[in-house]
Design an enzyme around this catalytic site. Structure first.
Site: not given
Length: 303
Positions: A80, A101
């Site tokens: 978003k 990560r």
């Protein structure tokens, strides 16, 4: 509060503390099953992972803690338009420690400078570093070789983008008389910044695995990483440049051990798996124990 962003964030002495803790966890696992009761690990994987993510989550669960997070950036609010820093600020309100990560180099460092009370563990940032894989590698080498000093380490495959290799070389370079042999096609050579901190007499470079294999104490294989290539043609040309077979291992020492961060593609033939020198699956188990010890250290948890 301490973070683990790159291998040199811990001193040799701190690594030794972790190694000793790993030894005790392996010997007495039940003693550690509640040390992280009521603690939460945020597992934030903006990039695909199997071993690292599951290893972190298993480590926390074995310590009695719990896990929240996601394994695909596509299900996070980054789709978003939410920034990494905003995500981290939110997660810090929920979790006690975070393993992250991210495909961009420096993302974990940026996150560590944003939080105020939640330790950040870099679970891989682009082609930069992967310090907990290094922890797994070091524990494995220590288990089979008993010491890091006076070893000749061959690193074969994708040395340009291989963050596991960049991290391991940085960590091992602190020990006595460690020699590195960088084995790669010219297009995937070890980047200059990662060679600059090594004394020139302590490394050699070659494109020929067979010319080096007989001198090695450790052979660290790595895959050519498709996800790092812009050109699919370039990837296809280089992906099978090195394939380790039983025939090639006839020229290696009987006590040369083969490591690989996994996943394996074609660079190690499956016939090698039965060779006593192939320890890459054991390496994954040591990685889980190492992450258990690391979580305990960063949370200052004791049995």
């Amino acid at each position: 509060m301490k973070h683990l962003i790159e291998p040199l964030d811990f001193t040799k002495e701190e690594y030794e503390e972790i190694f000793r803790l790993v030894d005790d966890i392996i010997a007495n696992p039940n003693d550690y099953s509640h040390v992280c009761d009521n603690k939460l690990l945020a597992s934030l994987f903006f990039e695909p992972s199997t071993r690292t993510r599951l290893s972190f989550e298993t480590a926390m669960l074995r310590l009695g803690g719990r896990v929240i997070g996601f394994s695909d950036a596509g299900v996070s609010s980054s789709t978003k338009g939410e920034t990494l820093l905003d995500t981290i600020r939110v997660i810090e309100n929920y979790a006690d420690i975070c393993a992250m990560r991210h495909p961009k180099e420096g993302a974990a460092l940026l996150a560590s400078k944003t939080v105020t009370k939640m330790p950040i563990i870099n679970a891989g940032d682009g082609g930069h570093f992967h310090p907990t894989q290094t922890l797994a590698d070091l524990i494995t080498i220590r288990h089979y070789k008993k010491s890091f000093d006076n070893l000749t380490i061959g690193l074969c495959g994708d040395l340009k983008f291989g963050r596991t290799i960049h991290s391991l070389v940085r960590a091992l370079n602190r020990y006595e008389n460690v020699k590195f042999v960088f084995i790669s096609p010219d297009e995937l050579k070890m980047p200059e910044p990662f060679k600059n901190f090594i004394d020139k007499e302590n490394y050699t470079e070659t494109t020929d695995l067979m010319s080096a294999i007989g001198d090695l104490d450790i052979l660290y294989m790595s895959r050519v990483q498709k996800e790092r290539f812009v050109s699919s043609d370039e990837y296809e040309r280089l992906k099978d440049y090195y394939i380790l077979t039983e025939e090639k291992l006839k020229y290696a020492k009987d006590d040369m051990y083969i490591l690989h961060p996994l996943p394996r593609v074609n660079e190690i033939a499956t016939e090698v798996d039965k060779d006593h020198r192939a320890v890459y699956f054991e390496q994954t188990k040591f990685g889980m124990y190492g992450r258990m010890a690391l979580i305990m250290k960063l949370l200052e948890a004791n049995k």
